[in-house]
Design a protein around this motif. Structure first.
Motif, PDB file in Angstrom:
ATOM      1  N   LYS A  40       0.827  -1.202   0.000  1.00 22.53           N
ATOM      2  CA  LYS A  40       0.000   0.000   0.000  1.00 22.53           C
ATOM      3  C   LYS A  40       0.869   1.263   0.000  1.00 22.53           C
ATOM      4  O   LYS A  40       0.615   2.200  -0.760  1.00 22.53           O
ATOM      5  N   LYS A  41       1.895   1.282   0.821  1.00 21.23           N
ATOM      6  CA  LYS A  41       2.793   2.439   0.916  1.00 21.23           C
ATOM      7  C   LYS A  41       3.520   2.699  -0.409  1.00 21.23           C
ATOM      8  O   LYS A  41       3.778   3.840  -0.775  1.00 21.23           O
ATOM      9  N   GLN A  42       3.836   1.625  -1.135  1.00 23.94           N
ATOM     10  CA  GLN A  42       4.526   1.738  -2.423  1.00 23.94           C
ATOM     11  C   GLN A  42       3.555   1.989  -3.575  1.00 23.94           C
ATOM     12  O   GLN A  42       3.971   2.031  -4.733  1.00 23.94           O
ATOM     13  N   ASN A  47      -5.072  -7.418  -6.394  1.00 21.26           N
ATOM     14  CA  ASN A  47      -6.372  -8.041  -6.163  1.00 21.26           C
ATOM     15  C   ASN A  47      -6.247  -9.192  -5.170  1.00 21.26           C
ATOM     16  O   ASN A  47      -7.113  -9.394  -4.345  1.00 21.26           O
ATOM     17  N   TYR A  48      -5.162  -9.959  -5.306  1.00 21.89           N
ATOM     18  CA  TYR A  48      -4.925 -11.034  -4.349  1.00 21.89           C
ATOM     19  C   TYR A  48      -3.441 -11.364  -4.300  1.00 21.89           C
ATOM     20  O   TYR A  48      -2.666 -11.024  -5.204  1.00 21.89           O
ATOM     21  N   ILE A  49      -3.048 -11.992  -3.182  1.00 17.37           N
ATOM     22  CA  ILE A  49      -1.674 -12.456  -3.017  1.00 17.37           C
ATOM     23  C   ILE A  49      -1.702 -13.960  -2.778  1.00 17.37           C
ATOM     24  O   ILE A  49      -2.629 -14.487  -2.161  1.00 17.37           O
ATOM     25  N   GLY A  66      -8.565  -6.731   0.900  1.00 17.16           N
ATOM     26  CA  GLY A  66      -9.712  -6.455   1.744  1.00 17.16           C
ATOM     27  C   GLY A  66      -9.970  -7.535   2.781  1.00 17.16           C
ATOM     28  O   GLY A  66     -10.724  -7.312   3.723  1.00 17.16           O
ATOM     29  N   ASP A  67      -9.369  -8.712   2.620  1.00 12.35           N
ATOM     30  CA  ASP A  67      -9.485  -9.757   3.643  1.00 12.35           C
ATOM     31  C   ASP A  67      -8.793  -9.297   4.923  1.00 12.35           C
ATOM     32  O   ASP A  67      -7.827  -8.528   4.875  1.00 12.35           O
ATOM     33  N   PHE A  68      -9.249  -9.799   6.058  1.00 11.59           N
ATOM     34  CA  PHE A  68      -8.577  -9.528   7.323  1.00 11.59           C
ATOM     35  C   PHE A  68      -7.293 -10.337   7.357  1.00 11.59           C
ATOM     36  O   PHE A  68      -7.298 -11.544   7.128  1.00 11.59           O
TER      37      PHE A  68
END
Length: 85
Positions: A40-42, A47-49, A66-68
């Motif tokens: 996020k910072k970069q 969509n997924y990892i 968006g998953d916890f």
């Protein structure tokens, strides 16, 4: 799934996907939550990892944006798992 490859530091590798395409692969990941905060910072959109056990290259799980997320995958509820992994 056999977790014998986990030793406590940099246990994971992560592949980042956006719109169905591989964007980034990181071999040494210690903390899944911090890794997504770094993305996020970069300003790296995803969509997924896909999370692997680094030493064995076995797929552990995947997380949608968006998953916890925990610091480490919880082995009772470790993220989403697809059949055949």
């Amino acid at each position: 799934m056999n977790y014998e490859g986990l030793k406590g530091k940099n246990d994971y590798s992560v592949t980042v996907f956006f719109d169905g395409k591989k964007r980034l692969f990181t071999e040494y990941v210690h903390n899944i939550y911090s890794y997504t905060q770094w993305l996020k910072k970069q300003s790296i959109e995803w969509n997924y990892i896909l999370v692997y056990i680094r030493r064995t290259r076995g797929v552990l799980c995947y997380y949608k944006n968006g998953d916890f997320l925990h610091k480490f995958p919880d082995y009772e509820i470790k993220g989403r798992v697809k059949q055949g992994w």
